[in-house]
Design a protein around this motif. Structure first.
Motif, PDB file in Angstrom:
ATOM      1  N   ALA A  63      60.911  36.012 108.192  1.00 52.71           N
ATOM      2  CA  ALA A  63      62.052  36.030 109.108  1.00 52.71           C
ATOM      3  C   ALA A  63      62.090  34.767 109.955  1.00 52.71           C
ATOM      4  N   PHE A  64      60.944  34.377 110.467  1.00 49.52           N
ATOM      5  CA  PHE A  64      60.897  33.183 111.301  1.00 49.52           C
ATOM      6  C   PHE A  64      61.079  31.919 110.463  1.00 49.52           C
ATOM      7  N   SER A  65      60.528  31.927 109.250  1.00 52.34           N
ATOM      8  CA  SER A  65      60.663  30.774 108.374  1.00 52.34           C
ATOM      9  C   SER A  65      62.113  30.558 107.954  1.00 52.34           C
ATOM     10  N   ALA A  66      62.852  31.637 107.756  1.00 52.70           N
ATOM     11  CA  ALA A  66      64.268  31.504 107.411  1.00 52.70           C
ATOM     12  C   ALA A  66      65.019  30.753 108.500  1.00 52.70           C
ATOM     13  N   THR A  67      64.502  30.835 109.745  1.00 53.36           N
ATOM     14  CA  THR A  67      65.123  30.110 110.856  1.00 53.36           C
ATOM     15  C   THR A  67      64.736  28.642 110.833  1.00 53.36           C
ATOM     16  N   PHE A  68      63.436  28.345 110.913  1.00 54.10           N
ATOM     17  CA  PHE A  68      63.048  26.945 111.100  1.00 54.10           C
ATOM     18  C   PHE A  68      63.112  26.127 109.813  1.00 54.10           C
ATOM     19  N   GLN A  69      63.071  26.792 108.640  1.00 51.20           N
ATOM     20  CA  GLN A  69      63.238  26.062 107.393  1.00 51.20           C
ATOM     21  C   GLN A  69      64.630  26.241 106.801  1.00 51.20           C
ATOM     22  N   GLY A  70      65.275  27.350 107.115  1.00 55.96           N
ATOM     23  CA  GLY A  70      66.589  27.615 106.542  1.00 55.96           C
ATOM     24  C   GLY A  70      67.688  26.776 107.155  1.00 55.96           C
ATOM     25  N   ILE A  71      67.657  26.605 108.476  1.00 56.81           N
ATOM     26  CA  ILE A  71      68.711  25.839 109.145  1.00 56.81           C
ATOM     27  C   ILE A  71      68.813  24.407 108.599  1.00 56.81           C
ATOM     28  N   PRO A  72      67.686  23.688 108.383  1.00 54.43           N
ATOM     29  CA  PRO A  72      67.807  22.333 107.838  1.00 54.43           C
ATOM     30  C   PRO A  72      68.444  22.258 106.453  1.00 54.43           C
ATOM     31  N   THR A  73      68.373  23.346 105.660  1.00 55.37           N
ATOM     32  CA  THR A  73      69.002  23.297 104.339  1.00 55.37           C
ATOM     33  C   THR A  73      70.526  23.213 104.452  1.00 55.37           C
ATOM     34  N   SER A  74      71.053  23.569 105.617  1.00 55.62           N
ATOM     35  CA  SER A  74      72.491  23.417 105.880  1.00 55.62           C
ATOM     36  C   SER A  74      72.760  22.174 106.717  1.00 55.62           C
ATOM     37  N   GLY A  75      71.842  21.205 106.673  1.00 55.14           N
ATOM     38  CA  GLY A  75      71.918  20.049 107.554  1.00 55.14           C
ATOM     39  C   GLY A  75      73.232  19.283 107.462  1.00 55.14           C
ATOM     40  N   SER A  76      73.682  18.998 106.222  1.00 49.74           N
ATOM     41  CA  SER A  76      74.917  18.229 106.084  1.00 49.74           C
ATOM     42  C   SER A  76      76.132  19.028 106.557  1.00 49.74           C
ATOM     43  N   ILE A  77      76.120  20.357 106.356  1.00 53.02           N
ATOM     44  CA  ILE A  77      77.214  21.216 106.831  1.00 53.02           C
ATOM     45  C   ILE A  77      77.180  21.303 108.352  1.00 53.02           C
ATOM     46  N   LEU A  78      75.971  21.442 108.904  1.00 58.37           N
ATOM     47  CA  LEU A  78      75.799  21.487 110.355  1.00 58.37           C
ATOM     48  C   LEU A  78      76.300  20.197 110.997  1.00 58.37           C
ATOM     49  N   GLN A  79      75.988  19.087 110.367  1.00 58.05           N
ATOM     50  CA  GLN A  79      76.418  17.784 110.897  1.00 58.05           C
ATOM     51  C   GLN A  79      77.932  17.706 110.991  1.00 58.05           C
ATOM     52  N   THR A  80      78.634  18.185 109.974  1.00 55.77           N
ATOM     53  CA  THR A  80      80.098  18.161 109.976  1.00 55.77           C
ATOM     54  C   THR A  80      80.673  19.159 110.980  1.00 55.77           C
TER      55      THR A  80
END
Length: 435
Positions: free
Chosen positions: A46-63
Motif C-alpha cells: 500500500a505504501f509502495s503504491a504511493t511512493f513508487q506509483g506516483i512517479p510512474t505518472s510523472g509525465s502526466i503529473l507534469q502536464t
C-alpha cells in the motif's frame, strides 16, 4: 565503541512446531506467522503504491500541474524525503515500544495525508493547486508511512525462525516492487481517464485497508525490547548504529538506490522524450520491471536461505556489477533502436529493484532480531536518501549535460562503488535451511 566482531546470534523464537504466545497474551497456531507476513506485505505494498506509483505518472503529473522539470523533481522527491527523515526513528521506536503502535500511528497518518491531497490538492475546474503545497503534504505522507519499513520487518523477524527469515524478509520486501507494479498499472490510466483526484483516492483507500489489517490482526512477537528511556538495553544485543560493518552494508543500499530510482522516477521521461515511446508502452515496461524485481527479491531470499544464509553479500555484489554494465550500455547505445535501449533499461531496472530482499535479510540478521527494527530503519534511511536525491540530481545534470551523463553518474558509477564497498562474506551455517 565501534564493534568489528562477528555479529551476535539472533534470538531464537519459540519452537515453530508449537503454538506461540504473542505479546498480547493470545495463543497463536503455527500458521500465524504467515498471517503476519501477509499483513506486512499488504502494508508495504500500500505504501509502495504511493511512493513508487506516483512517479510512474510523472509525465502526466507534469502536464496536469503545469510543472517544470525541476518542479516535477521536487514533487517526486517529497514522499521519499519524508521517509528519509523519519525512517531510522521509526525503527528505533519499534525496538522500544513495539510494532503495533508504530504501524497504527504511521499508517493512519499517511491515510489522512493522502485524503487531504484527494480533497484539496488536485487540479479541478481549470484551477491548479500549488505544487509546493502538494509536495509538503506528500512529505508528511512519506514521513508517517515510513513506519512500515522497520516495524513490519521486525515483526517478520520475530515470528519466523532463523532458517526461514531470509525468505520471509524477501517476501515482505518484494511487496515494494509489487506495490510499485500496482501503482504503475493503475495510476497512469486513472490519471488519464479520471484525473488525479481518483489517483489519490485509490491510494487513500489502499492505505486505509492496510491500517485496518494491522488493527484487527497484528499481534507482536515475544521479542525483548529496549527500555523506553534508552539507558539500558533489555537485551545483550549491541546497538546496530555503533557498528561500522552494518554502516557499510547500509551505505551500499544508498548507492544502489540511485540507479533504481533513475528508472522509477525519470525512466518514463527518458523513454518518452528521447526514444518516443508511448505512455501505454512505458507503463507496461515499468510493470515488467517491478514484477521481475519482486521475483528477484523472493528468489534471492529463498536461494540464500537454502545455503545457510551464505552468499547474500556476494549476490548483491554481482547485481551491482551487472547494473553498472547495463547502464553503461544505455549510455553507449542511446541512439540505437528503441528495443535495445528498452531491454537494457529493463535489465538495469529489475536488478536495481531486485537486490533488496537479500540485502534487508543480511542487515537484519547482522543486528539480531531484537534490534532489527533499528537496523532496518537505518537501511531504509539510506534507501530513501537515494530515492530523495535521485529526482533532484537528474534535472541538475540535464541542465549542464545530457542523458549520457545521467546514465553514467546516477546509474553505473554508484553500482560500481557499491560492489567495492560491500563487506566480504562471513562464515555461516553450511547446512541448507529446511524447506
Amino acid at each position: 565503541m565501534v564493534q568489528l566482531t562477528t555479529p551476535p546470534t539472533p534470538s531464537t523464537p519459540p519452537t515453530p512446531a508449537e503454538p506461540t504466545v504473542g505479546r498480547s497474551g493470545k495463543v497463536h497456531g503455527t500458521r500465524y506467522k504467515w498471517g503476519i507476513l501477509w499483513i506486512g506485505i499488504f502494508a508495504q505494498a500500500a505504501f509502495s503504491a504511493t511512493f513508487q506509483g506516483i512517479p510512474t505518472s510523472g509525465s502526466i503529473l507534469q502536464t496536469a500541474y503545469s510543472l517544470s522539470t525541476g518542479q516535477l523533481g521536487f514533487v517526486l522527491a517529497a514522499v521519499t524525503a519524508g521517509i528519509f527523515v523519519t525512517d531510522v526513528f521509526w525503527g528505533i521506536l519499534s525496538d522500544r515500544i513495539g510494532e503495533r503502535v508504530v504501524l497504527i500511528t504511521g499508517l493512519s497518518g499517511t491515510t489522512v495525508a493522502l485524503a487531504l491531497v484527494t480533497a484539496f490538492l488536485v487540479p479541478s475546474g481549470g484551477a491548479v493547486p500549488s505544487y509546493v503545497a502538494l509536495a509538503v503534504v506528500l512529505f508528511f505522507a512519506g514521513a508517517l508511512g515510513g513506519c512500515v519499513n522497520g516495524a513490519s520487518g521486525r515483526a517478520v523477524m520475530g515470528w519466523f525462525p532463523p532458517a526461514k527469515r531470509g525468505f520471509a524478509i524477501s517476501l515482505r520486501v518484494a511487496a515494494v516492487p509489487a506495490g510499485g507494479a500496482i501503482g504503475a498499472a493503475v495510476l497512469p490510466p486513472l490519471a488519464l481517464g479520471a484525473g488525479f483526484r481518483w489517483v489519490f483516492a485509490f491510494l487513500t483507500l489502499f492505505c486505509l485497508l492496510a491500517t485496518l489489517a494491522v488493527v484487527i490482526w497484528l499481534d507482536e512477537p515475544p521479542l525483548a525490547r529496549t527500555k523506553r528511556d534508552g539507558s539500558t538495553a533489555a537485551t545483550e544485543v549491541p546497538d546496530p548504529l555503533k557498528r561500522w560493518d552494518i554502516w557499510r552494508v547500509a551505505i551500499t543500499a544508498f548507492l544502489l538506490d540511485l540507479p533504481q530510482f533513475l528508472v522509477l522516477t525519470f525512466g518514463s521521461v527518458f523513454l518518452h522524450t528521447v526514444k518516443g515511446m508511448s505512455i501505454g508502452s512505458i507503463a507496461v515496461l515499468l510493470v515488467v520491471v517491478q514484477i521481475l524485481g519482486a521475483i528477484s527479491r523472493v528468489w534471492g531470499g529463498r536461494w540464500t536461505d537454502r545455503h545457510g544464509g551464505r552468499y547474500r553479500r556476494t549476490l548483491v555484489t554481482l547485481y551491482s556489477w551487472v547494473i553498472a554494465v547495463a547502464y553503461t550500455g544505455i549510455a553507449v547505445f542511446e541512439s540505437s533502436p528503441t528495443w535495445i535501449v528498452a531491454g537494457l533499461l529493463i535489465l538495469a531496472g529489475f536488478l536495481s529493484c531486485g537486490w533488496h530482499g537479500v540485502h534487508y535479510a543480511e542487515i537484519a540478521t547482522m543486528a539480531g532480531a531484537e534490534r532489527s527494527g533499528t537496523a532496518l530503519g537505518l537501511e531504509n534511511t539510506m534507501v530513501f536518501a537515494g530515492a530523495f536525491a535521485t529526482p533532484l540530481l537528474i534535472p541538475l545534470l540535464l541542465d549542464v549535460s545530457d542523458w549520457w551523463a545521467v546514465m553514467i553518474l546516477i546509474g553505473a558509477a554508484p553500482a560500481v562503488l557499491s560492489a567495492l564497498l560491500m563487506p566480504r562474506e562471513l562464515p555461516r551455517d553450511p547446512k541448507p535451511a529446511a524447506a
